[in-house]
Motif scaffolding. Sequence first.
Motif, PDB file in Angstrom:
ATOM      1  N   LYS A 132       0.915  -0.950  -0.105  1.00  0.00           N
ATOM      2  CA  LYS A 132       0.037  -0.135  -0.224  1.00  0.00           C
ATOM      3  C   LYS A 132       0.943   1.247  -0.006  1.00  0.00           C
ATOM      4  O   LYS A 132       2.162   1.271   0.550  1.00  0.00           O
ATOM      5  CB  LYS A 132      -1.168   0.116   1.374  1.00  0.00           C
ATOM      6  CG  LYS A 132      -1.567  -1.260   1.506  1.00  0.00           C
ATOM      7  CD  LYS A 132      -2.819  -1.516   0.554  1.00  0.00           C
ATOM      8  CE  LYS A 132      -3.340  -2.926   0.840  1.00  0.00           C
ATOM      9  NZ  LYS A 132      -4.001  -3.166  -0.192  1.00  0.00           N
ATOM     10  N   THR A 133       0.527   2.301  -0.513  1.00  0.00           N
ATOM     11  CA  THR A 133       1.175   3.473  -0.471  1.00  0.00           C
ATOM     12  C   THR A 133       1.244   4.103   0.838  1.00  0.00           C
ATOM     13  O   THR A 133       0.514   3.876   1.687  1.00  0.00           O
ATOM     14  CB  THR A 133       0.535   4.711  -1.384  1.00  0.00           C
ATOM     15  OG1 THR A 133      -0.628   5.111  -0.947  1.00  0.00           O
ATOM     16  CG2 THR A 133       0.405   4.018  -2.855  1.00  0.00           C
ATOM     17  N   PRO A 134       2.155   5.070   1.187  1.00  0.00           N
ATOM     18  CA  PRO A 134       2.080   5.533   2.518  1.00  0.00           C
ATOM     19  C   PRO A 134       0.867   6.258   2.890  1.00  0.00           C
ATOM     20  O   PRO A 134       0.531   6.326   4.061  1.00  0.00           O
ATOM     21  CB  PRO A 134       3.493   6.583   2.652  1.00  0.00           C
ATOM     22  CG  PRO A 134       4.311   5.903   1.670  1.00  0.00           C
ATOM     23  CD  PRO A 134       3.103   5.233   0.581  1.00  0.00           C
ATOM     24  N   ASP A 135       0.060   6.901   1.916  1.00  0.00           N
ATOM     25  CA  ASP A 135      -1.011   7.744   2.222  1.00  0.00           C
ATOM     26  C   ASP A 135      -2.296   6.721   2.397  1.00  0.00           C
ATOM     27  O   ASP A 135      -3.291   7.187   3.060  1.00  0.00           O
ATOM     28  CB  ASP A 135      -1.273   8.913   1.137  1.00  0.00           C
ATOM     29  CG  ASP A 135      -0.524   9.858   1.375  1.00  0.00           C
ATOM     30  OD1 ASP A 135      -0.196  10.327   2.392  1.00  0.00           O
ATOM     31  OD2 ASP A 135       0.272  10.258   0.058  1.00  0.00           O
ATOM     32  N   GLU A 136      -2.450   5.480   1.859  1.00  0.00           N
ATOM     33  CA  GLU A 136      -3.399   4.706   1.795  1.00  0.00           C
ATOM     34  C   GLU A 136      -3.273   3.695   2.906  1.00  0.00           C
ATOM     35  O   GLU A 136      -4.278   3.171   3.453  1.00  0.00           O
ATOM     36  CB  GLU A 136      -3.810   4.008   0.588  1.00  0.00           C
ATOM     37  CG  GLU A 136      -2.729   2.961  -0.033  1.00  0.00           C
ATOM     38  CD  GLU A 136      -3.187   2.291  -1.159  1.00  0.00           C
ATOM     39  OE1 GLU A 136      -4.371   2.655  -1.863  1.00  0.00           O
ATOM     40  OE2 GLU A 136      -2.313   1.526  -1.876  1.00  0.00           O
ATOM     41  N   LEU A 137      -2.026   3.455   3.551  1.00  0.00           N
ATOM     42  CA  LEU A 137      -1.942   2.292   4.282  1.00  0.00           C
ATOM     43  C   LEU A 137      -2.557   2.567   5.745  1.00  0.00           C
ATOM     44  O   LEU A 137      -3.086   1.543   6.305  1.00  0.00           O
ATOM     45  CB  LEU A 137      -0.106   2.272   4.547  1.00  0.00           C
ATOM     46  CG  LEU A 137       0.361   1.167   5.398  1.00  0.00           C
ATOM     47  CD1 LEU A 137      -0.265  -0.395   4.931  1.00  0.00           C
ATOM     48  CD2 LEU A 137       1.564   1.059   5.547  1.00  0.00           C
ATOM     49  N   PRO A 138      -2.675   3.625   6.231  1.00  0.00           N
ATOM     50  CA  PRO A 138      -3.320   4.031   7.494  1.00  0.00           C
ATOM     51  C   PRO A 138      -4.780   3.222   7.671  1.00  0.00           C
ATOM     52  O   PRO A 138      -5.110   2.833   8.758  1.00  0.00           O
ATOM     53  CB  PRO A 138      -3.360   5.620   7.760  1.00  0.00           C
ATOM     54  CG  PRO A 138      -2.148   5.785   6.918  1.00  0.00           C
ATOM     55  CD  PRO A 138      -2.415   5.106   5.669  1.00  0.00           C
ATOM     56  N   LYS A 139      -5.425   3.253   6.719  1.00  0.00           N
ATOM     57  CA  LYS A 139      -6.877   2.649   6.714  1.00  0.00           C
ATOM     58  C   LYS A 139      -6.750   1.138   6.997  1.00  0.00           C
ATOM     59  O   LYS A 139      -8.052   0.546   7.113  1.00  0.00           O
ATOM     60  CB  LYS A 139      -7.763   3.242   5.548  1.00  0.00           C
ATOM     61  CG  LYS A 139      -7.403   2.759   4.282  1.00  0.00           C
ATOM     62  CD  LYS A 139      -8.271   3.345   3.139  1.00  0.00           C
ATOM     63  CE  LYS A 139      -7.984   2.874   1.872  1.00  0.00           C
ATOM     64  NZ  LYS A 139      -8.877   3.331   0.688  1.00  0.00           N
ATOM     65  N   TYR A 140      -5.668   0.550   6.532  1.00  0.00           N
ATOM     66  CA  TYR A 140      -5.531  -0.905   6.772  1.00  0.00           C
ATOM     67  C   TYR A 140      -5.129  -1.308   7.914  1.00  0.00           C
ATOM     68  O   TYR A 140      -4.857  -2.768   8.058  1.00  0.00           O
ATOM     69  CB  TYR A 140      -4.831  -1.464   5.556  1.00  0.00           C
ATOM     70  CG  TYR A 140      -5.435  -1.302   4.346  1.00  0.00           C
ATOM     71  CD1 TYR A 140      -6.496  -1.956   3.697  1.00  0.00           C
ATOM     72  CD2 TYR A 140      -5.160  -0.101   3.385  1.00  0.00           C
ATOM     73  CE1 TYR A 140      -7.255  -1.507   2.328  1.00  0.00           C
ATOM     74  CE2 TYR A 140      -5.752   0.168   2.095  1.00  0.00           C
ATOM     75  CZ  TYR A 140      -6.686  -0.561   1.755  1.00  0.00           C
ATOM     76  OH  TYR A 140      -7.138  -0.381   0.510  1.00  0.00           O
TER      77      TYR A 140
END
Length: 338
Positions: free
Chosen positions: A212-220
């Motif tokens: 995942k990209t650093p910006d999308e990773l938090p939601k996972y």
Amino acid sequence: MANYVLRITNGQKNTAGDKAKKDITSILNKQGFKSVEIRLRESKLIKLFTTNFMINKQLNNFKKNDIFVIQYPMYSRFATKIILNKCEKKGIRTICVIHDLEALRLYKNDENKIAEEKAILSRFNCLIVHNEKMREWLVEQDVKVPMVSLQIFDYLNDKELVKVENKLNLIFAGNLEKSAFLEKWNLEKKITVFGVHPSDLYPHNVIYKGVKTPDELPKYLSGSFGLIWDGNSIETNTGIYGDYTKYNNPHKVSLYLSSGLPVIVWKKAAISEFIVKNKLGISIDSLGDLEDSLSKINAEKYTNMVSNVEKMARKLRKGTFTTKAVEKAINLIKSIEK
């Protein structure tokens, strides 16, 4: 007096390092700092002929005593030296935000490279270092520049805080090539893993979930704790990157905390003191101690930990630590020059 922050393009892309630098630029832009963009060419020959011209053009309107925040390393020592030459000539005050010290990492056994890096850092008016351990090491190396401790990297994150429960899987995100310890994961507690270069040898309780990209990773990152560990051993942090954690602030700590996830860190890591002091997770000597440590965390203790993490997440999402550190650095420069 005007305030500027350097933005380098054509460096790393879509990595934690790139995310950290972009966040600091965004935080300072909101504080009124103007961005100065310098594009580094990939070709060494083109870089040789264009860098000096580009830097002179971008810094042409700077005035004496203007503040210039430069994020280090720039992935071009050539460009770094040209910028510092120009700043010294014009009387521009420079603040170096250190992201990585190669003297403590890739060049730790190369005396010439270490000396070169120390010489570059000594030319700034003030250094923003990760923590006190890094500051102490630089002082031991005879770097005499005034220093300010960042404490922890901010992490701009607009995602909802993740669901956290003590019974859920652990979370690990990073370059899995540097994380061979996962192949030896013999704990009952399962761990969900994200990142590039996964191994084919993970045991059944390591669940790989892709990149995942650093910006999308938090939601996972829904889980119980985020793990920060490096190397090939479950007994201790090992290798270049494991040893490096004795001095640096891993950006993934900020990723986890900004997402609402408590953390597990190595007891000898520099960031351990900050985590324990603020009750944001636990520190352990060995992954062999992990299950025993987790068994001692009752529901009340975990709830309090999560509450502390949520408060810290708000600070990291606002850029609190960057703002304070740069403000301190500016005041330090002014006080020295009086």
